[in-house]
Design an enzyme around this catalytic site. Structure first.
Site, PDB file in Angstrom:
ATOM      1  NE  ARG A 194      -1.337   2.131   2.961  1.00 25.94           N
ATOM      2  CZ  ARG A 194      -0.279   2.820   3.406  1.00 25.94           C
ATOM      3  NH1 ARG A 194       0.313   3.729   2.654  1.00 25.94           N
ATOM      4  NH2 ARG A 194       0.207   2.604   4.608  1.00 25.94           N
ATOM      5  CB  CYS A 221       0.468  15.658  -2.366  1.00 25.38           C
ATOM      6  SG  CYS A 221       0.802  16.774  -3.746  1.00 25.38           S
ATOM      7  CG  ASP A 238      -1.020 -10.726  24.636  1.00 27.19           C
ATOM      8  OD1 ASP A 238       0.041 -10.725  25.277  1.00 27.19           O
ATOM      9  OD2 ASP A 238      -2.098 -11.147  25.082  1.00 27.19           O
ATOM     10  CD  GLU A 279       1.159  10.366   3.662  1.00 23.51           C
ATOM     11  OE1 GLU A 279       0.730  11.527   3.840  1.00 23.51           O
ATOM     12  OE2 GLU A 279       1.602   9.964   2.585  1.00 23.51           O
ATOM     13  CB  ALA A 282      -0.805   9.824   0.694  1.00 28.57           C
ATOM     14  CB  ILE A 305      12.440   9.630   0.682  1.00 30.63           C
ATOM     15  CG1 ILE A 305      12.787  10.979   1.339  1.00 30.63           C
ATOM     16  CG2 ILE A 305      11.600   9.806  -0.580  1.00 30.63           C
ATOM     17  CD1 ILE A 305      11.604  11.757   1.909  1.00 30.63           C
TER      18      ILE A 305
HETATM   19  P1  TGC Z   1      -0.350  25.813   8.062  1.00 33.00           P
HETATM   20  O1  TGC Z   1      -0.167  27.270   8.284  1.00 33.00           O
HETATM   21  O2  TGC Z   1      -1.407  25.096   8.787  1.00 33.00           O
HETATM   22  O3  TGC Z   1      -0.585  25.495   6.526  1.00 33.00           O
HETATM   23  C1  TGC Z   1       0.168  26.085   5.485  1.00 33.00           C
HETATM   24  C2  TGC Z   1      -0.775  26.136   4.289  1.00 33.00           C
HETATM   25  O4  TGC Z   1      -1.218  24.802   3.968  1.00 33.00           O
HETATM   26  C3  TGC Z   1      -2.644  24.698   4.134  1.00 33.00           C
HETATM   27  N1  TGC Z   1      -2.908  23.378   4.753  1.00 33.00           N
HETATM   28  C4  TGC Z   1      -3.423  22.362   4.070  1.00 33.00           C
HETATM   29  N2  TGC Z   1      -3.834  22.263   2.796  1.00 33.00           N
HETATM   30  C5  TGC Z   1      -4.311  21.088   2.400  1.00 33.00           C
HETATM   31  N3  TGC Z   1      -4.373  20.013   3.208  1.00 33.00           N
HETATM   32  C6  TGC Z   1      -3.975  20.057   4.484  1.00 33.00           C
HETATM   33  N4  TGC Z   1      -4.045  18.979   5.251  1.00 33.00           N
HETATM   34  C7  TGC Z   1      -3.465  21.279   4.978  1.00 33.00           C
HETATM   35  N5  TGC Z   1      -2.960  21.698   6.175  1.00 33.00           N
HETATM   36  C8  TGC Z   1      -2.639  22.978   6.024  1.00 33.00           C
HETATM   37  C9  TGC Z   1      -3.051  25.872   4.999  1.00 33.00           C
HETATM   38  O5  TGC Z   1      -4.385  26.221   4.756  1.00 33.00           O
HETATM   39  C10 TGC Z   1      -2.056  26.918   4.555  1.00 33.00           C
HETATM   40  O6  TGC Z   1      -2.502  27.416   3.315  1.00 33.00           O
HETATM   41  P2  TGC Z   1      -2.262  28.962   2.921  1.00 33.00           P
HETATM   42  O7  TGC Z   1      -2.938  29.122   1.603  1.00 33.00           O
HETATM   43  O8  TGC Z   1      -2.882  29.764   4.026  1.00 33.00           O
HETATM   44  O9  TGC Z   1      -0.790  29.151   2.854  1.00 33.00           O
HETATM   45  O10 TGC Z   1       1.039  25.104   8.309  1.00 33.00           O
HETATM   46  P3  TGC Z   1       1.744  24.720   9.653  1.00 33.00           P
HETATM   47  O11 TGC Z   1       3.179  25.027   9.460  1.00 33.00           O
HETATM   48  O12 TGC Z   1       1.000  25.320  10.823  1.00 33.00           O
HETATM   49  O13 TGC Z   1       1.626  23.115   9.678  1.00 33.00           O
HETATM   50  C11 TGC Z   1       0.436  22.446   9.777  1.00 33.00           C
HETATM   51  C12 TGC Z   1       0.696  20.940   9.959  1.00 33.00           C
HETATM   52  C13 TGC Z   1       1.467  20.656  11.220  1.00 33.00           C
HETATM   53  C14 TGC Z   1      -0.692  20.299  10.056  1.00 33.00           C
HETATM   54  C15 TGC Z   1       1.457  20.385   8.757  1.00 33.00           C
HETATM   55  O14 TGC Z   1       2.741  20.866   8.725  1.00 33.00           O
HETATM   56  C16 TGC Z   1       1.512  18.871   8.722  1.00 33.00           C
HETATM   57  O15 TGC Z   1       0.584  18.232   8.236  1.00 33.00           O
HETATM   58  N6  TGC Z   1       2.612  18.254   9.232  1.00 33.00           N
HETATM   59  C17 TGC Z   1       2.820  16.807   9.058  1.00 33.00           C
HETATM   60  C18 TGC Z   1       3.706  16.574   7.874  1.00 33.00           C
HETATM   61  C19 TGC Z   1       3.477  15.263   7.241  1.00 33.00           C
HETATM   62  O16 TGC Z   1       2.429  14.638   7.315  1.00 33.00           O
HETATM   63  N7  TGC Z   1       4.452  14.786   6.481  1.00 33.00           N
HETATM   64  C20 TGC Z   1       4.297  13.588   5.695  1.00 33.00           C
HETATM   65  C21 TGC Z   1       5.429  13.455   4.717  1.00 33.00           C
HETATM   66  S1  TGC Z   1       5.078  12.395   3.351  1.00 33.00           S
HETATM   67  C22 TGC Z   1       5.001  10.865   4.026  1.00 33.00           C
HETATM   68  O17 TGC Z   1       5.057  10.657   5.188  1.00 33.00           O
HETATM   69  C23 TGC Z   1       4.836   9.787   3.047  1.00 33.00           C
HETATM   70  S2  TGC Z   1       4.761   8.202   3.706  1.00 33.00           S
HETATM   71  C24 TGC Z   1       3.954   7.467   2.440  1.00 33.00           C
HETATM   72  C25 TGC Z   1       3.990   6.021   2.430  1.00 33.00           C
HETATM   73  O18 TGC Z   1       5.053   5.380   2.430  1.00 33.00           O
HETATM   74  O19 TGC Z   1       2.869   5.467   2.359  1.00 33.00           O
HETATM   75  P1  FAD Z   2       9.228  14.501  14.458  1.00 30.15           P
HETATM   76  O1  FAD Z   2       8.512  15.504  13.630  1.00 30.15           O
HETATM   77  O2  FAD Z   2      10.590  14.831  14.952  1.00 30.15           O
HETATM   78  O3  FAD Z   2       8.307  14.109  15.693  1.00 30.15           O
HETATM   79  C1  FAD Z   2       8.815  13.442  16.856  1.00 30.15           C
HETATM   80  C2  FAD Z   2       7.700  13.311  17.875  1.00 30.15           C
HETATM   81  O4  FAD Z   2       7.265  14.592  18.285  1.00 30.15           O
HETATM   82  C3  FAD Z   2       6.457  12.598  17.331  1.00 30.15           C
HETATM   83  O5  FAD Z   2       5.937  11.744  18.311  1.00 30.15           O
HETATM   84  C4  FAD Z   2       5.503  13.737  17.063  1.00 30.15           C
HETATM   85  O6  FAD Z   2       4.136  13.348  17.132  1.00 30.15           O
HETATM   86  C5  FAD Z   2       5.862  14.672  18.200  1.00 30.15           C
HETATM   87  N1  FAD Z   2       5.476  16.066  17.954  1.00 30.15           N
HETATM   88  C6  FAD Z   2       5.775  16.826  16.880  1.00 30.15           C
HETATM   89  N2  FAD Z   2       5.271  18.056  17.006  1.00 30.15           N
HETATM   90  C7  FAD Z   2       4.610  18.089  18.190  1.00 30.15           C
HETATM   91  C8  FAD Z   2       3.869  19.074  18.900  1.00 30.15           C
HETATM   92  N3  FAD Z   2       3.668  20.296  18.386  1.00 30.15           N
HETATM   93  N4  FAD Z   2       3.333  18.743  20.104  1.00 30.15           N
HETATM   94  C9  FAD Z   2       3.509  17.504  20.607  1.00 30.15           C
HETATM   95  N5  FAD Z   2       4.205  16.533  19.987  1.00 30.15           N
HETATM   96  C10 FAD Z   2       4.739  16.826  18.798  1.00 30.15           C
HETATM   97  N6  FAD Z   2       8.341  11.521   4.353  1.00 30.15           N
HETATM   98  C11 FAD Z   2       8.298  11.972   3.067  1.00 30.15           C
HETATM   99  O7  FAD Z   2       8.400  13.154   2.804  1.00 30.15           O
HETATM  100  N7  FAD Z   2       8.176  11.093   2.033  1.00 30.15           N
HETATM  101  C12 FAD Z   2       8.072   9.754   2.227  1.00 30.15           C
HETATM  102  O8  FAD Z   2       7.933   8.995   1.255  1.00 30.15           O
HETATM  103  C13 FAD Z   2       8.120   9.252   3.555  1.00 30.15           C
HETATM  104  N8  FAD Z   2       8.098   7.917   3.807  1.00 30.15           N
HETATM  105  C14 FAD Z   2       8.278   7.443   5.074  1.00 30.15           C
HETATM  106  C15 FAD Z   2       8.415   6.076   5.311  1.00 30.15           C
HETATM  107  C16 FAD Z   2       8.653   5.609   6.589  1.00 30.15           C
HETATM  108  C17 FAD Z   2       8.831   4.136   6.829  1.00 30.15           C
HETATM  109  C18 FAD Z   2       8.718   6.517   7.685  1.00 30.15           C
HETATM  110  C19 FAD Z   2       8.940   6.018   9.079  1.00 30.15           C
HETATM  111  C20 FAD Z   2       8.583   7.859   7.461  1.00 30.15           C
HETATM  112  C21 FAD Z   2       8.379   8.348   6.155  1.00 30.15           C
HETATM  113  N9  FAD Z   2       8.319   9.719   5.894  1.00 30.15           N
HETATM  114  C22 FAD Z   2       8.259  10.194   4.609  1.00 30.15           C
HETATM  115  C23 FAD Z   2       8.539  10.674   6.971  1.00 30.15           C
HETATM  116  C24 FAD Z   2       7.341  10.859   7.897  1.00 30.15           C
HETATM  117  O9  FAD Z   2       6.359  11.637   7.298  1.00 30.15           O
HETATM  118  C25 FAD Z   2       7.866  11.497   9.193  1.00 30.15           C
HETATM  119  O10 FAD Z   2       8.594  10.495   9.866  1.00 30.15           O
HETATM  120  C26 FAD Z   2       6.752  12.053  10.055  1.00 30.15           C
HETATM  121  O11 FAD Z   2       6.114  13.139   9.424  1.00 30.15           O
HETATM  122  C27 FAD Z   2       7.283  12.495  11.432  1.00 30.15           C
HETATM  123  O12 FAD Z   2       8.414  13.285  11.300  1.00 30.15           O
HETATM  124  P2  FAD Z   2       9.738  12.949  12.151  1.00 30.15           P
HETATM  125  O13 FAD Z   2      10.050  11.512  11.937  1.00 30.15           O
HETATM  126  O14 FAD Z   2      10.783  13.907  11.794  1.00 30.15           O
HETATM  127  O15 FAD Z   2       9.290  13.113  13.652  1.00 30.15           O
END
Ligand code: TGC
Ligand code: FAD
Length: 393
Positions: A100, A248, A346, A373, A252, A173
């Site tokens: 997935r 994006c 378990d 995510e 996902a 990544i």
């Molecule tokens: P913030 O000021 O809230 O937002 C900046 C701009 O983005 C807009 N926005 C969104 N738009 C669409 N969908 C959402 N979920 C959105 N959340 C915010 C917002 O409206 C704003 O727009 P504009 O026009 O005003 O500029 O930004 P913030 O810095 O306060 O951060 C918000 C926060 C913490 C929710 C965001 O940074 C966040 O979601 N952090 C988590 C990052 C994350 O999920 N990373 C994932 C990386 S990719 C991955 O993990 C792939 S794994 C895939 C796999 O293997 O399956």
């Molecule tokens: P951190 O951001 O350092 O967080 C550490 C801890 O602090 C967490 O428990 C978090 O919940 C907590 N925390 C953070 N902020 C707060 C707050 N304000 N208050 C309280 N607690 C808080 N990323 C990509 O871009 N592309 C990918 O394809 C991708 N694939 C991945 C595949 C795997 C197997 C893994 C493990 C990760 C992948 N990621 C990818 C990255 C993933 O999105 C990040 O690991 C995730 O967003 C968390 O970031 P971090 O690991 O830096 O943890």
């Protein structure tokens, strides 16, 4: 000893008969992916998990079923509705979260970014080959200093003539080392922008991270950019600001909401089977009240997750879904799935730590799924912000 009825009256994996709520097309999509998972994924995935290898041989088969970029329109993509896409994720993750994950990153992150924010030239150049599984994508957003806060992006993009120069690094990544194309996010003077970086571009490299106990059948990498030059035509013209990559992520995350139901179902099925056949103290394990309560709790969690996923899918189909609704469902369904997987592990006793049994593999995988995510905390805070109007980030 109490009799165990051979045929139970109701499908424990679909307790509220949600199959009846699906269209014929949705049922067919689910059945075709379920077949692939049963015949081609489940028999070999344990070895891939143990050897830490991604089953690349399945990519053409996934492409042939139309699951790569399944919800996108045109460019060789299947154009399926959100629930069909969700069910694809559910069936794949019933096999292993790695499958997935691959499909999420290829379709919902890389292809979606190009489809939504790319130029017509970029779409025509990459999407048909990505749908066919000939070009593998990755999505570089997270950086070593903190994935939860992508606004603190350190990777830079500097204009030089008609080109851009990229410097920095990305962490964790998925598909990184096997990708032909990276959708890479970097900070420019104008704000965060998205770039298409092809494998082999000088200064661009990927190193596989092999020291992990989770998602072992998925490739996870660190990316490095050292004076990487890409032409302006490789910038995603429609992407301006952090909103673009976060949009994006919503796609996902939606797939994960369904996907983890599949992982939980696999664990629940194992726990049910084991508890009905394991005899202890002169009776089946399942004849104990404490065990039945645990099984009932698994059924409750899975059923609630399925209902949430289906309604989220219907809202998405109607164009009425909000990011906070996706956050609630990602949080709930990941938490439910990991609890089911850990409890099933378990319930199997010592056998539960054996590679012969699926719950421990799913439980270990779900440690990643609940983290990537957006971690559980990030989704709780995103929901808190939507409820109160106050950002606690
Ligand atoms: P913030 O000021 O809230 O937002 C900046 C701009 O983005 C807009 N926005 C969104 N738009 C669409 N969908 C959402 N979920 C959105 N959340 C915010 C917002 O409206 C704003 O727009 P504009 O026009 O005003 O500029 O930004 P913030 O810095 O306060 O951060 C918000 C926060 C913490 C929710 C965001 O940074 C966040 O979601 N952090 C988590 C990052 C994350 O999920 N990373 C994932 C990386 S990719 C991955 O993990 C792939 S794994 C895939 C796999 O293997 O399956
Ligand atoms: P951190 O951001 O350092 O967080 C550490 C801890 O602090 C967490 O428990 C978090 O919940 C907590 N925390 C953070 N902020 C707060 C707050 N304000 N208050 C309280 N607690 C808080 N990323 C990509 O871009 N592309 C990918 O394809 C991708 N694939 C991945 C595949 C795997 C197997 C893994 C493990 C990760 C992948 N990621 C990818 C990255 C993933 O999105 C990040 O690991 C995730 O967003 C968390 O970031 P971090 O690991 O830096 O943890």
């Amino acid at each position: 000893m109490p009799e165990i009825p051979p045929d139970l009256p109701r499908d424990p994996l679909d307790f509220y008969d949600l199959a009846a709520q699906l269209s014929d097309e949705e049922r067919e999509v689910r059945a075709s992916v379920a077949r692939l998972v049963d015949e081609r994924v489940i028999p070999g995935i344990r070895v891939h998990f143990e050897n830490q290898s991604f089953p690349r041989e399945l990519i053409p088969e996934l492409a042939a079923l139309g699951v790569l970029g399944a919800s996108l329109e045109g460019y060789g993509c299947a154009g399926l509705n959100p629930v069909s896409y969700g069910l694809i994720c559910q069936e794949l993750e019933r096999g292993d979260s790695a499958l997935r994950s691959f499909v999420s990153v290829q379709g919902s992150l890389s292809m979606y970014a190009i489809h939504r924010f790319g130029s017509e030239l970029q779409r025509a150049r990459y999407l048909p080959r990505m749908a066919a599984g000939e070009v593998i994508g990755c999505f570089g957003l997270t950086e070593p200093q903190g994935g939860s806060d992508p606004a603190n992006m350190q990777t830079t993009a500097r204009r030089r003539g008609g080109s851009w120069v990229l410097n920095g690094s990305k962490m964790w990544i998925t598909n990184g080392s096997i990708a032909d194309l990276c959708v890479l996010w970097a900070r420019s003077e104008e704000g965060i922008r998205g770039f298409l970086v092809e494998k082999g571009t000088p200064g661009f490299s990927a190193t596989e991270l092999r020291n992990k106990f989770s998602l072992r059948a998925s490739v996870t990498s660190a990316l490095f950019l050292d004076e990487v030059v890409v032409p302006e035509e490789n910038r995603l013209p429609g992407a301006a600001g952090l909103k673009a990559p976060l949009t994006c992520l919503d796609e996902a995350r939606f797939g994960i909401v369904f996907g983890v139901v599949g992982a939980a179902q696999a664990c629940f099925a194992a726990a049910l089977d084991y508890s009905r056949h394991r005899e202890l103290f002169g009776r089946p394990l399942a004849a104990n009240q404490a065990i039945q309560i645990r099984l009932a709790d698994m059924c409750r969690k899975i059923t609630a997750s399925q209902l949430l996923a289906l309604q989220l899918g219907r809202l998405k189909d109607a164009g009425a879904v909000s990011p906070a609704q996706v956050s609630l469902a990602k949080w709930n369904n990941c938490r439910a799935a990991i609890e089911v997987a850990r409890d099933a592990r378990d319930l199997l006793g010592g056998a539960g730590i054996s590679a012969e049994q699926v719950p421990i593999r799913h439980a270990l995988n779900l440690e990643s799924v609940i983290t990537y995510e957006g971690t559980e905390t990030i989704h709780q805070l995103a929901l808190g912000r939507a409820l109160t109007g106050i950002s606690a980030f």
